[in-house]
Design a protein around this motif. Structure first.
Motif, PDB file in Angstrom:
ATOM      1  N   GLY A 150      16.741  54.556  15.825  1.00 44.06           N
ATOM      2  CA  GLY A 150      15.402  54.175  15.393  1.00 44.06           C
ATOM      3  C   GLY A 150      14.356  55.208  15.745  1.00 44.06           C
ATOM      4  O   GLY A 150      13.404  55.430  14.983  1.00 44.06           O
ATOM      5  N   GLY A 151      14.509  55.874  16.881  1.00 45.00           N
ATOM      6  CA  GLY A 151      13.551  56.900  17.290  1.00 45.00           C
ATOM      7  C   GLY A 151      13.561  58.086  16.346  1.00 45.00           C
ATOM      8  O   GLY A 151      12.505  58.626  15.987  1.00 45.00           O
ATOM      9  N   LEU A 152      14.762  58.512  15.928  1.00 41.00           N
ATOM     10  CA  LEU A 152      14.861  59.614  14.962  1.00 41.00           C
ATOM     11  C   LEU A 152      14.251  59.208  13.619  1.00 41.00           C
ATOM     12  O   LEU A 152      13.546  59.989  12.978  1.00 41.00           O
ATOM     13  CB  LEU A 152      16.323  60.010  14.780  1.00 41.00           C
ATOM     14  N   THR A 153      14.503  57.959  13.224  1.00 38.31           N
ATOM     15  CA  THR A 153      13.910  57.453  11.980  1.00 38.31           C
ATOM     16  C   THR A 153      12.396  57.429  12.075  1.00 38.31           C
ATOM     17  O   THR A 153      11.687  57.872  11.158  1.00 38.31           O
ATOM     18  CB  THR A 153      14.446  56.040  11.693  1.00 38.31           C
ATOM     19  N   LEU A 154      11.876  56.903  13.189  1.00 37.65           N
ATOM     20  CA  LEU A 154      10.431  56.837  13.380  1.00 37.65           C
ATOM     21  C   LEU A 154       9.803  58.218  13.342  1.00 37.65           C
ATOM     22  O   LEU A 154       8.733  58.422  12.748  1.00 37.65           O
ATOM     23  CB  LEU A 154      10.124  56.155  14.721  1.00 37.65           C
ATOM     24  N   LEU A 155      10.469  59.187  13.950  1.00 34.35           N
ATOM     25  CA  LEU A 155       9.956  60.554  13.978  1.00 34.35           C
ATOM     26  C   LEU A 155       9.800  61.110  12.569  1.00 34.35           C
ATOM     27  O   LEU A 155       8.764  61.698  12.222  1.00 34.35           O
ATOM     28  CB  LEU A 155      10.911  61.429  14.801  1.00 34.35           C
ATOM     29  N   TYR A 156      10.801  60.891  11.731  1.00 26.52           N
ATOM     30  CA  TYR A 156      10.742  61.461  10.383  1.00 26.52           C
ATOM     31  C   TYR A 156       9.850  60.667   9.445  1.00 26.52           C
ATOM     32  O   TYR A 156       9.214  61.240   8.561  1.00 26.52           O
ATOM     33  CB  TYR A 156      12.161  61.611   9.827  1.00 26.52           C
ATOM     34  N   LEU A 281      16.903  67.862  11.136  1.00 26.79           N
ATOM     35  CA  LEU A 281      17.517  66.618  10.685  1.00 26.79           C
ATOM     36  C   LEU A 281      18.897  66.879  10.095  1.00 26.79           C
ATOM     37  O   LEU A 281      19.860  66.164  10.386  1.00 26.79           O
ATOM     38  CB  LEU A 281      16.625  65.932   9.653  1.00 26.79           C
ATOM     39  N   GLY A 282      19.005  67.911   9.260  1.00 25.83           N
ATOM     40  CA  GLY A 282      20.304  68.242   8.682  1.00 25.83           C
ATOM     41  C   GLY A 282      21.335  68.568   9.747  1.00 25.83           C
ATOM     42  O   GLY A 282      22.496  68.143   9.656  1.00 25.83           O
ATOM     43  N   VAL A 283      20.909  69.294  10.787  1.00 24.88           N
ATOM     44  CA  VAL A 283      21.834  69.649  11.873  1.00 24.88           C
ATOM     45  C   VAL A 283      22.270  68.410  12.638  1.00 24.88           C
ATOM     46  O   VAL A 283      23.442  68.276  13.014  1.00 24.88           O
ATOM     47  CB  VAL A 283      21.177  70.682  12.813  1.00 24.88           C
ATOM     48  N   GLN A 284      21.347  67.477  12.869  1.00 22.43           N
ATOM     49  CA  GLN A 284      21.705  66.259  13.598  1.00 22.43           C
ATOM     50  C   GLN A 284      22.706  65.425  12.816  1.00 22.43           C
ATOM     51  O   GLN A 284      23.580  64.777  13.408  1.00 22.43           O
ATOM     52  CB  GLN A 284      20.447  65.433  13.899  1.00 22.43           C
TER      53      GLN A 284
END
Length: 352
Positions: A150-156, A281-284
């Motif tokens: 969720g944190g990665l989603t929120l960031l983007y 994001l692509g790398v993650q």
């Protein structure tokens, strides 16, 4: 007075562990293995060594210092998230111990195949030594994993909204947005279903099945019971606690991204933060495929390819990636090993 025969027979078992391989030898072997894997993965992908070293020598070390500070903040955000979750699940641990566990588990996650699973199991075991029940430790791991997504989603989502607000005509590729939307939907569904499950009364165990009497059946039943208890405990957290865990995860991701941005700035790469966020994001996403421990070789190749596609030279891109990976990966391994040794010497608290 003569001793009972049982005491005499048990004495060899008490000293048997001394014949094993010392822990520091195993940690050193892991470190050497990671270095060898990195050398194999990066062979042929780096530019001429003299030009490469010249690029590093000409880097802005003020930006490198900032990148190091941002990586420390990233690790601290994860540690504080764990402390917050455990506190709201009924257990309080000192920051020093939480930070040591965070360093040690990060080193395991980076350096071992299936490192995420090994790291989680290690953290739960260390929490148990500090007095945390296995159910609570597993619950914090479940919530932390969902909060990380969720944190990665929120960031983007926040970043994309900021770009559009600044320039309504800005072009945003739909592919990353589809990935982010899918991640957000899965995370939200997991949290909502989990909270509904937690609200239901506990059911009595079912009758004996064909496998329940076997050793495998009993083991599966224990695992399912432990998983249900952990899920019920985690889903029973307040919305405010979920939101706080989500914010800590977003800070963890953001500062790691800014560490990469600072490393790129130190080498003078002509890459904006918005473009860099897309590469990140692509790398993650690629990193989730466990081809090598910690994404060794895969992450470096993907980052260098993404940076050179934006106009950076291969030399400066490789130097920036090396700085970023040193701070976010390679230096964490010895720091985590030292933290693991310190935890091993720490006083063990009985599990409540």
């Amino acid at each position: 007075m003569s001793r009972p025969p049982s005491e005499v027979r048990e004495r060899p078992a008490a000293v048997a562990p001394r014949a094993g391989v010392p822990r520091w030898v195993r940690l050193a072997a892991i470190g050497v293995a990671v270095v060898v894997l990195a050398a194999i993965g990066l062979r042929g992908r780096l530019p001429d060594p003299r030009e490469f070293l010249a690029a590093l020598a000409g880097a802005d070390y003020g930006w490198i210092a900032l990148a190091a500070a941002l990586q420390v903040v990233s690790l601290a955000a994860f540690a504080f998230q764990q402390q917050h979750l455990l506190a709201n699940l009924g257990v309080r641990l000192r920051v020093r111990r939480i930070m040591a566990i965070t360093l040690a588990r990060s080193a395991l996650s980076i350096s071992l195949p299936a490192g995420a699973a090994v790291s989680t199991a290690y953290a739960i075991r260390e929490y148990q030594k500090a007095g945390v029940s296995r159910r609570v430790g597993a619950a914090s791991a479940v919530v932390s994993g969902l909060a990380s997504i969720g944190g990665l989603t929120l960031l983007y989502v926040a970043g994309g909204a900021g770009v559009v607000a600044r320039d309504p005509q800005a072009y945003l590729s739909w592919r990353p947005l589809v990935v982010v939307a899918a991640i957000a939907a899965l995370t939200t569904a997991g949290v909502v279903l989990g909270r509904r499950y937690a609200a239901r009364p506990e059911r009595a165990p079912a009758g004996a099945g064909p496998l329940r009497g076997s050793r495998a059946g009993r083991r599966v039943a224990r695992l399912l019971s432990s998983a249900r208890g952990a899920w019920r405990a985690g889903a029973g957290l307040r919305v405010r606690d979920w939101a706080t865990a989500l914010l800590y995860a977003a800070v963890n991701w953001l500062t790691d991204l800014l560490c990469l941005a600072a490393a790129a700035r130190a080498l003078g790469l002509p890459v904006g933060v918005t473009t860099l966020a897309g590469i990140y994001l692509g790398v993650q996403i690629v990193r989730q495929v466990p081809l090598t421990p910690g994404g060794v070789g895969v992450v470096e190749t993907a980052l260098v390819a993404g940076l050179t596609a934006t106009g950076a030279t291969a030399i400066s891109a490789a130097a920036a990636v090396l700085v970023y990976r040193l701070l976010s990966c390679w230096l964490i391994i010895p720091a985590g090993g030292a933290a693991a040794l310190a935890l091993r010497r720490a006083t063990t608290v009985p599990v409540r």
